[in-house]
Design an enzyme around this catalytic site. Structure first.
Site, short mmCIF file in Angstrom:
data_model
loop_
_atom_site.label_atom_id
_atom_site.label_comp_id
_atom_site.label_asym_id
_atom_site.label_seq_id
_atom_site.Cartn_x
_atom_site.Cartn_y
_atom_site.Cartn_z
N CYS A 1 38.35 47.20 39.31
CA CYS A 1 37.80 46.09 39.45
C CYS A 1 35.68 46.00 38.82
CB CYS A 1 37.31 46.40 40.77
SG CYS A 1 36.00 45.13 41.92
N CYS B 1 33.53 38.34 40.81
CA CYS B 1 34.93 39.03 39.97
C CYS B 1 34.62 39.68 38.98
CB CYS B 1 35.97 38.37 40.40
SG CYS B 1 37.27 39.51 39.47
#
Length: 256
Positions: free
Chosen positions: A69, A193
């Site tokens: 991530c 993101c």
């Protein structure tokens, strides 16, 4: 237990460190719950590693594990330096996708992203041409003329068909980019993101549509910088420590 909540470009995370590695999927679901827990897109646990500063356990809000991530790398690096786990304003740590290096300067953090991999190109779906790019986790990406035209039902269908996150991006006249992302594990659009923005930039850069450095704006409208330098894609932006707290939730010991 004590936890810290961080925000990185609209992605929020519950972060803490522990001496042992274990399955904390149920704890992630509890702490990430927006009403009954702290509320977050994901949970990150830092555990000791013999070679690197630490190893992380990353969980999506549904308890599923993610290898990587991008936004969390920046938040975790800030946490590690603040807690003395990493030193000299640099964190080097192991994720499920590989070793990550992040440099922190105040609240600004820059991560050297993993080498992107094209898994599939020229995917025709819903009138768009998509690429499937792995930037630590797989992302379907396509360029659109209007970033506001993000069909979440389409994104949801593609997410399950390709087992990937789904992104659209728009390139402005000044060659900055706008990006929107539907994230698996959250199963909804998120405000940002990091790996998704990186995948979009990689595609646009390889097609010659953006410069070596570009400003990128996710749904949160925070300014992110992506660049290609020294053979690496770098991802930089601000992080914020929202709060640090001692939880009073009744958490079974097996979850910790």
């Amino acid at each position: 237990m004590n936890v810290v909540k961080y925000n990185a470009s609209g992605n929020d995370f519950v972060i803490f460190h522990h001496s042992q590695k274990r399955d904390r999927s149920e704890l992630a679901k509890l702490l990430c719950h927006r009403h009954e827990g702290v509320g977050a897109d994901g949970m990150v646990v830092l555990v000791p590693h013999p070679e690197y500063d630490f190893e992380w356990e990353f969980y999506n809000s549904d308890g599923s594990v993610a290898n990587m991530c991008g936004n969390a790398t920046r938040a975790v690096a800030h946490y590690a330096i603040e807690h003395g786990i990493s030193i000299n304003s640099e964190a080097e740590f192991l994720t499920g996708a590989g070793v990550i290096k992040t440099v922190v300067n105040g609240l600004y953090a820059v991560t050297d992203m993993l080498e992107p991999k094209y898994l599939q190109e020229n995917i025709e779906e819903f009138g768009h041409n998509w690429s499937l790019i792995d930037t630590g986790v797989p992302h379907l990406v396509t360029e659109v003329e209007n970033i506001n035209d993000f069909d979440l039902e389409m994104a949801r269908e593609l997410r399950f068909k390709y087992d990937a996150n789904v992104n659209i991006y728009e390139i402005d006249e000044d060659k900055s980019m706008k990006v929107r992302t539907y994230e698996r594990g959250v199963e909804d659009e998120t405000l940002a993101c990091g790996t998704g923005m990186t995948a979009c930039y990689v595609k646009a850069y390889n097609e010659g549509k953006v410069e070596d450095m570009a400003r990128v704006y996710p749904k949160s409208h925070e300014e992110i910088y992506l660049e290609f330098t020294d053979g690496k894609f770098k991802f930089g932006g601000k992080v914020s420590k929202v709060f640090e707290a001692e939880l009073t939730l009744d958490i079974p010991p097996y979850m910790l």
